[in-house]
Design an enzyme around this catalytic site. Sequence first.
Site, PDB file in Angstrom:
ATOM      1  N   CYS A   1       1.638   3.761  12.210  1.00  0.00           N
ATOM      2  CA  CYS A   1       2.096   2.392  12.103  1.00  0.00           C
ATOM      3  C   CYS A   1       3.377   2.214  11.282  1.00  0.00           C
ATOM      4  O   CYS A   1       3.484   2.688  10.160  1.00  0.00           O
ATOM      5  CB  CYS A   1       0.972   1.615  11.468  1.00  0.00           C
ATOM      6  SG  CYS A   1       1.299  -0.083  11.418  1.00  0.00           S
TER       7      CYS A   1
ATOM      8  N   CYS B   1       0.864  -1.197   0.000  1.00  0.00           N
ATOM      9  CA  CYS B   1       0.000   0.000   0.000  1.00  0.00           C
ATOM     10  C   CYS B   1       0.898   1.243   0.000  1.00  0.00           C
ATOM     11  O   CYS B   1       1.840   1.340   0.789  1.00  0.00           O
ATOM     12  CB  CYS B   1      -0.926   0.012   1.214  1.00  0.00           C
ATOM     13  SG  CYS B   1      -2.057  -1.392   1.259  1.00  0.00           S
TER      14      CYS B   1
END
Length: 346
Positions: free
Chosen positions: A333, A117
Amino acid sequence: MTDIDILSLEFSEVKAAVEAMGEKPFRAKQIYSWLHEKRAESFDEMSDLPKALRERLAETYSFSRIVPKRVLKSEKDGTVKILYGLSDGNHIETVLMSYEHGDSLCVSTQAGCKMGCKFCASTIAGFKRNLEPNEILGQLYETERVTSRKVSSIVLMGIGEPLDNFDNVIKFLRILSSPEGTNMSLRHVSLSTCGLVDRIYDLMEMDLGLTLSISLHSPYDEKRSELMPINNRYHIDDLMKACRDYFEKTGRRISFEYALIEGENDSREDAKALVELIKGMPAHINVIPVNKIAERSYRSDRAAAAAFCRLLGSLGANATVRRTLGSDINAACGQLRREYEGALNE
Ligand code: SAH
């Protein structure tokens, strides 16, 4: 000693193992209680087991620990982010977040990620390996120990794609919810996926009672494929069909994650297409202002996320903006791991 960690065993496996060692079945309950309730850190601590059995267990199983390397505490909201070292030198991240309804733990399921991603820091350096069940569970046990706080819910939203480590994640969930152990209801667990449709069907068959979160991020195939390469394999139509089937089969409302990115997925048309996509499905949309990562120029802010969320609401959808937690400790993250491993490689 084998490579099997005692913490990775389901209760039925411990029971079979002690019986194979010629021990009474009640020993399995004692062992499980030492591991998952009393949280013993070595076989030696298991004082009500015969010494010979403790030795036999130590010969048969490893009992490793993940080690907190850095612990960052937010001064603003009590968020704690921990970088853990694994026994083979890899690193993962775990985040403890405080909510009105209790503390929630965000755990990693892989060291690195294959999914690619574009906006995500966890995938930039690629994939290292799957985490073992004991390493996923260890994030709960070590974090409760380090912070002296009690976790009441778990989200599988840290580093990695949980459905790409399916067997170990399912095993972790079984151990976590075992009545002989920690006994956490899987109603308090959410699993977030970028959309591995075949695995969503496998998960559905198991009817575990957990909440499924789908990282959607765009209602259009072209844009979603650009942001999330997995969309080339599983298109939005197939993903949405899986979500509808998941709801029919389990009765659990689906949660959709939408990281808002300026100029990429934040137009009025995007909002309309998104609402159209989930029409008729009991669902909730979580709008998240995209977290800036060093390697990309994607950006957004809370005001834009709030406006997009209002727009979704006015179009009839059920949407909220995700609270930004730990903004003072780089809680997005994968960033801490990147920083740490980058520093080691310099
Ligand atoms: N692989 C799983 C779970 C880990 S990612 C998944 O894709 O769902 C957890 C969530 O954080 C996902 O919704 C992911 O798209 C989102 N995310 C990753 N990087 C982000 C960033 N920079 N800003 C906002 N959300 C991000």
